[in-house]
Design a protein around this motif. Structure first.
Motif, PDB file in Angstrom:
ATOM      1  N   LEU A  67       1.014  -0.905  -0.046  1.00  0.00           N
ATOM      2  CA  LEU A  67      -0.091   0.120   0.079  1.00  0.00           C
ATOM      3  C   LEU A  67       0.991   1.681  -0.324  1.00  0.00           C
ATOM      4  N   LEU A  68       0.665   2.322  -1.076  1.00  0.00           N
ATOM      5  CA  LEU A  68       1.185   3.513  -0.908  1.00  0.00           C
ATOM      6  C   LEU A  68       0.845   4.294   0.572  1.00  0.00           C
ATOM      7  N   SER A  69       0.042   4.654   1.186  1.00  0.00           N
ATOM      8  CA  SER A  69       0.290   5.599   2.208  1.00  0.00           C
ATOM      9  C   SER A  69      -0.444   5.106   3.785  1.00  0.00           C
ATOM     10  N   ASP A  70      -0.046   4.373   4.913  1.00  0.00           N
ATOM     11  CA  ASP A  70      -1.291   3.527   5.421  1.00  0.00           C
ATOM     12  C   ASP A  70      -1.759   5.349   5.811  1.00  0.00           C
ATOM     13  N   SER A  71      -1.104   6.844   6.236  1.00  0.00           N
ATOM     14  CA  SER A  71      -2.195   7.906   6.366  1.00  0.00           C
ATOM     15  C   SER A  71      -3.529   8.443   6.023  1.00  0.00           C
ATOM     16  N   LEU A  72      -3.148   8.052   4.558  1.00  0.00           N
ATOM     17  CA  LEU A  72      -4.133   8.170   3.796  1.00  0.00           C
ATOM     18  C   LEU A  72      -5.455   7.539   3.933  1.00  0.00           C
ATOM     19  N   ALA A  73      -4.906   6.152   3.686  1.00  0.00           N
ATOM     20  CA  ALA A  73      -6.095   5.205   4.094  1.00  0.00           C
ATOM     21  C   ALA A  73      -6.563   5.955   5.748  1.00  0.00           C
ATOM     22  N   ARG A  74      -6.385   5.779   6.790  1.00  0.00           N
ATOM     23  CA  ARG A  74      -6.830   6.137   7.760  1.00  0.00           C
ATOM     24  C   ARG A  74      -7.518   7.407   7.915  1.00  0.00           C
ATOM     25  N   VAL A  75      -7.295   8.302   6.992  1.00  0.00           N
ATOM     26  CA  VAL A  75      -7.715  10.283   6.680  1.00  0.00           C
ATOM     27  C   VAL A  75      -9.233   9.549   5.873  1.00  0.00           C
ATOM     28  N   ALA A 123       2.908   3.979   9.684  1.00  0.00           N
ATOM     29  CA  ALA A 123       1.808   4.925  10.333  1.00  0.00           C
ATOM     30  C   ALA A 123       2.437   5.930  10.986  1.00  0.00           C
ATOM     31  N   ASP A 124       3.592   6.149  11.551  1.00  0.00           N
ATOM     32  CA  ASP A 124       4.521   7.136  11.671  1.00  0.00           C
ATOM     33  C   ASP A 124       4.874   8.077  11.390  1.00  0.00           C
ATOM     34  N   ALA A 125       4.592   8.284  10.068  1.00  0.00           N
ATOM     35  CA  ALA A 125       4.520   9.334   9.008  1.00  0.00           C
ATOM     36  C   ALA A 125       3.194  10.165   9.173  1.00  0.00           C
ATOM     37  N   GLY A 126       2.466   9.546   9.793  1.00  0.00           N
ATOM     38  CA  GLY A 126       1.169  10.463   9.520  1.00  0.00           C
ATOM     39  C   GLY A 126       1.253  10.977  11.211  1.00  0.00           C
TER      40      GLY A 126
END
Ligand code: HAS
Length: 554
Positions: A249-257, A507-510
């Motif tokens: 997956l590209l980005s964990d934070s994007l999924a959370r948003v 996740a830690d990037a977000g």
């Protein structure tokens, strides 16, 4: 590892499959009925009973059980711990299972003379249609049971956080909990409708209900529930489809948003199902039309992420070029092809949703067969086909048995895709010509519907042909699943631990605030109060129980 949770996941998925099997048969009957094949065998009332059974089993029972099973697996796997108290788990599973049985038996009352119950109220079951009390009690048990599952997931998260106070919530648990919070918020509307209005009314305790108020309570739930169906599919597209594609997956934070946006924006839009209802001002409808266009945002973000993650996977597998990377994807793997084809169909279904959401253009398609065309692409494919696809991957883990009939499994998603393209194309085109939905039709037999290119004969043929392909596809799926289930025990390790690769950006990037569910839930409640406070207050002024459809000034 976690055999109890594997069993609960398995049982939920088993009930979901029974529901989809029976519901699918009723679906085939629907298409035949529409195309005049079996009209003389059933009375109009029986037609509505069959339609009710089809809708309830597919849209309410199959989706809820599969979601709870999938999330049981995801939460247990990603937290690495089981449920807190097995008695609680058995309790909610029992409630959830008894409920649909009661509702289904009530519907059967219309088809089997010795059952003294009736329910021809369709899967939207709002007033003024009235069913036997058992139908409503059954649905209430299903909802309350699923709340219990949500509490179990939250409880597991709470236990886990006690031991991991500074760690980000694992993505799969985050997605499951966000979805269940959305479910708590939106299903409160239907719970109030059923417990305080429909049930006392069908028991004869109150003489009448306010149809506008109860419909509004229904649609407060009725749009958000579609995201309760969709988000488990997104759970698969975000956490497993990149793996099926061969990448991450590209980005964990994007999924959370994306999941938080759904929590905030899904509920304050239900009035877009009531654009044609009298008694609600145009101004309020306009506001909810605008909010509906905001809810496109997380799906458009998902479209970007899903395709980008697939491209990443394809390039890991040696894919090159602007579009030729598509060829490098594992199209022969049904877990992958099912999800990808589901996504492709959802792009079309989402476009239809944008048409539906326009306050003026909605008048053209409302209550026509265009609407079933729309939801067979969305819940009937984006969601259902994703559930089938992930079953091919999940079932061997949950049963400890090897997947059987792999060729049949590989063909099945394509059959579903073609069947749905054909059937829903016919539904959309008939809808544009004004063919009504949900009718046993005798009153329309004298009307001529002018289709732009050909006539109803051609679209009816497509409807029946498409439905037949869908039914064959469903049978293939069920054969693969049943045969796998009956296979040799111990061929695979029985476990709830399928490997899911870490996203490229973790996740830690977000920001950590994304994990603050208390804050997001509070904002979601506030948005609901803003969106629904005025219309509900106006409706109550016209009487809680008295018929209240008098026009209300803007
Ligand atoms: Fe809807 C009616 C508006 C989404 C279900 N909807 C219904 C009903 C159902 C339903 C069941 O505004 C009928 C209820 C009844 O019986 O009366 N709907 C929308 C809008 C969206 C939408 C704006 N609906 C859904 C979803 C559903 C669902 C999701 C189920 C799961 N809908 C309406 C409106 C009505 C309505 C009105 C009332 C109509 C009336 O008058 O009765 C949006 O959320 C849609 C956003 C979606 C997108 C698509 C993004 C694309 C993605 C896929 C990317 C992947 C790709 C794969 C491209 C913007 C994420 C690539 C593959 C490769 C191979 C490369």
């Amino acid at each position: 590892e976690h055999p109890f949770e594997a069993k609960i996941a398995r049982l939920n998925i088993a009930v979901a499959l029974v529901a989809v099997g029976i519901g699918g048969l009723f679906g085939l009957l629907q298409a035949w009925f529409r195309a005049d094949f079996v009209r003389s065998f059933f009375s109009p009332t029986q037609y509505y009973a069959i339609l009710t059974a089809h809708g309830v089993l597919m849209a309410l029972v199959f989706t809820t059980f599969f979601t709870v099973g999938l999330f049981t697996w995801g939460v247990t796997r990603s937290l690495g711990r089981g449920f807190h108290d097995r008695r609680v788990t058995w309790g909610w599973f029992t409630l959830m299972t008894l409920g649909p049985i009661l509702s289904f038996v009530s519907v059967l009352g219309e088809l089997v003379s010795w059952i003294p119950l009736h329910a021809t109220v369709l899967y939207t079951f709002y007033a003024p249609l009235e069913a036997s009390p058992t139908f409503y009690v059954g649905l209430a048990l299903l909802v309350v049971g699923s709340w219990g599952a949500g509490v179990d997931f939250l409880w597991s998260l709470y236990d886990w956080q006690q031991h991991n106070p500074d760690t980000r919530i694992p993505l799969q648990t985050f997605m499951a909990v966000a979805t269940m919070l959305l479910w708590f918020l939106c299903s409160a509307g239907v719970a109030i409708e059923v417990v305080f209005f429909l049930l006392p009314w069908s028991l004869g305790w109150i003489p009448a209900v306010n149809p506008l108020l109860t419909r509004t309570l229904f649609w407060y739930f009725g749009h958000a529930v579609v995201y309760f169906w969709l988000l488990p599919a997104y759970f698969v597209w975000y956490s497993l489809l990149p793996k099926f594609s061969g990448g991450r997956l590209l980005s964990d934070s994007l999924a959370r948003v994306v999941f938080l946006l759904f929590l905030l924006l899904s509920t304050p839009v239900g009035l877009h199902h009531q654009f044609s209802d009298p008694g609600i001002s145009q101004g309020l409808k306009f506001v909810q039309m605008v909010s509906t266009y905001f809810i496109l945002l997380p799906s458009l973000m998902t479209a970007f992420t899903v395709v980008a993650s697939m491209e990443h996977g394809a390039r890991q597998r040696g894919g090159t070029g602007r579009l030729s990377w598509l060829r490098a994807l594992p199209w022969e793997n049904p877990a992958f092809s099912g999800c990808a084809l589901a996504g492709l169909i959802f792009a079309a279904g989402g476009f239809g949703g944008m048409v539906n959401a326009g306050l003026n253009i909605n008048a053209m398609i409302h209550n026509t067969i265009w609407v079933p065309g729309h939801f067979h692409l969305t819940v009937g494919t984006a969601v259902a086909l994703t559930f089938m696809a992930v079953t091919y991957w999940l079932l061997p883990q949950l049963t400890g048995k090897r997947l059987r009939h792999r060729t049949l499994a590989a063909v099945q998603p394509y059959l579903w895709f073609v069947g749905m393209v054909v059937m829903s194309n016919a539904m959309h085109r008939e809808g544009l010509a004004g063919v009504p939905r949900r009718t046993s039709l005798p009153q329309y037999s004298q009307v001529t519907f002018n289709l732009p290119i050909t006539g109803l004969g051609e679209t009816h043929l497509q409807l029946v042909g498409g439905a037949a392909l869908l039914f064959v596809s469903l049978c293939c799926f069920l054969v693969v699943v049943l045969q796998t289930w009956r296979g040799e025990r111990g061929a695979m390790p029985l476990a709830v631990n399928g490997h899911v690769p870490e996203p490229l950006s973790g996740a830690d990037a977000g920001p950590g605030i994304l994990d603050d569910f208390r804050l997001w839930f509070a904002i979601a409640v506030l948005l609901v109060v803003i969106a629904y406070g005025i219309p509900i207050a106006q409706m109550i002024q016209h009487g809680l129980f008295a018929p209240g459809s008098a026009p209300i000034p803007a």
